[in-house]
Design a protein around this motif. Sequence first.
Motif: not given
Ligand SMILES: Nc1ncnc2c1ncn2[C@@H]1O[C@H](COP(=O)(O)OP(=O)(O)OP(=O)(O)O)[C@@H](O)[C@H]1O
Length: 330
Positions: A20, A37, A39, A58-65
């Motif tokens: 991103f 970034i 992700a 952990a939060n922000g690890a990249g799961k949702s992406t």
């Molecule tokens: N649309 C976006 N624009 C910029 N950065 C993004 C975007 N989506 C995710 N990120 C960044 O990518 C990284 C991974 O985010 P992601 O949401 O995949 O993590 P996660 O493991 O699902 O976290 P959580 O458990 O908090 O949901 C983070 O640093 C987040 O800030």
Amino acid sequence: MDEHANREPIIDIDDLTRQFTVYRKSGKRWRRHRDTITAVDRMSFRIERGSAVGYIGANGAGKSTTIKMLTGILVPTTGSVRTCGLEPVRQRKELASRIGVVFGQRSQLWWDLPLHESFSILAAIHRLDPDVADKRTHELVDQLEMGDTLDTPVRQLSLGQRMRAEVAAALLHSPELVILDEPTIGLDVLSKQRLREFLRAERIERGTTLLLTTHDMGDIERLCDRVLVVDYGRLVYDGSLTGLGATVGARRVLVVDLAAPTPDLDDLPCGAQLLSSEAGGMRQRLAFDAEHTTAAALLAAVSDRAQVRDLSIEEPDIEDVVRRIYESTR
Ligand SMILES: Nc1ncnc2c1ncn2[C@@H]1O[C@H](COP(=O)(O)OP(=O)(O)OP(=O)(O)O)[C@@H](O)[C@H]1O
């Protein structure tokens, strides 16, 4: 589905990366800086049909992406992703009829309508045959014990009732793969148990593949036979739940019962540490990490100092392991 498709992994990602671009203002003149970034960072894994996999980090690890790329919501920067043998972005419509997705925080139900109307609308969206839709709705309502709530507008459902409704909605078209993001978050013990039992049965009876993210150890323990841990967008563990402890550096504990009162056992091999001493030192608990020493080496060190009458080994507390993964500072 032909035999070849059946043997193909249901999820196959290879060298997958998603970046991103973000802008931040800094300096005296508040100039705009461009940052990238990563992700998801060159991630590869496959998931076989019929398995149940926990995807944690952990939060922000990249799961949702990762999930967004698996479901066709996000385009990968590089690498490849195939879900149910399809290219998620290009074949998103076809994929939608083969997968079910539950995002704990986002609803796919119509808030002001009675619940049964949401099911009817979803059945129409998926172009289900009315008889098939009816039968499946009854089955889900019955198994998830939702009979009392069918006439209630979704906004009036309790969290537990709504989560069961979300799961039913995602499964109405009998998908091959169900992706659940924090399915039990905020639920009471009984609701969690019901939901887990339902998902287990669905997997056993229909061969449905489950991929879930969760903070809840119980979800992983009851539902998953494989755990993937992601950290800074990279896969750092892929294996069984029991093997997870050693990988994240969780320590095992050697408990020794000694023949006579013994001073605290310090001066232990590297990687071992005295945790507690009871009954005048006749029972001592020694933590050790497998990377630096072994139970045998530790026992030998203890035997040099005292006569050991009995011993046991406590495995790492997996709940603690999962908590540590989620709490790791990012
Ligand atoms: N649309 C976006 N624009 C910029 N950065 C993004 C975007 N989506 C995710 N990120 C960044 O990518 C990284 C991974 O985010 P992601 O949401 O995949 O993590 P996660 O493991 O699902 O976290 P959580 O458990 O908090 O949901 C983070 O640093 C987040 O800030």
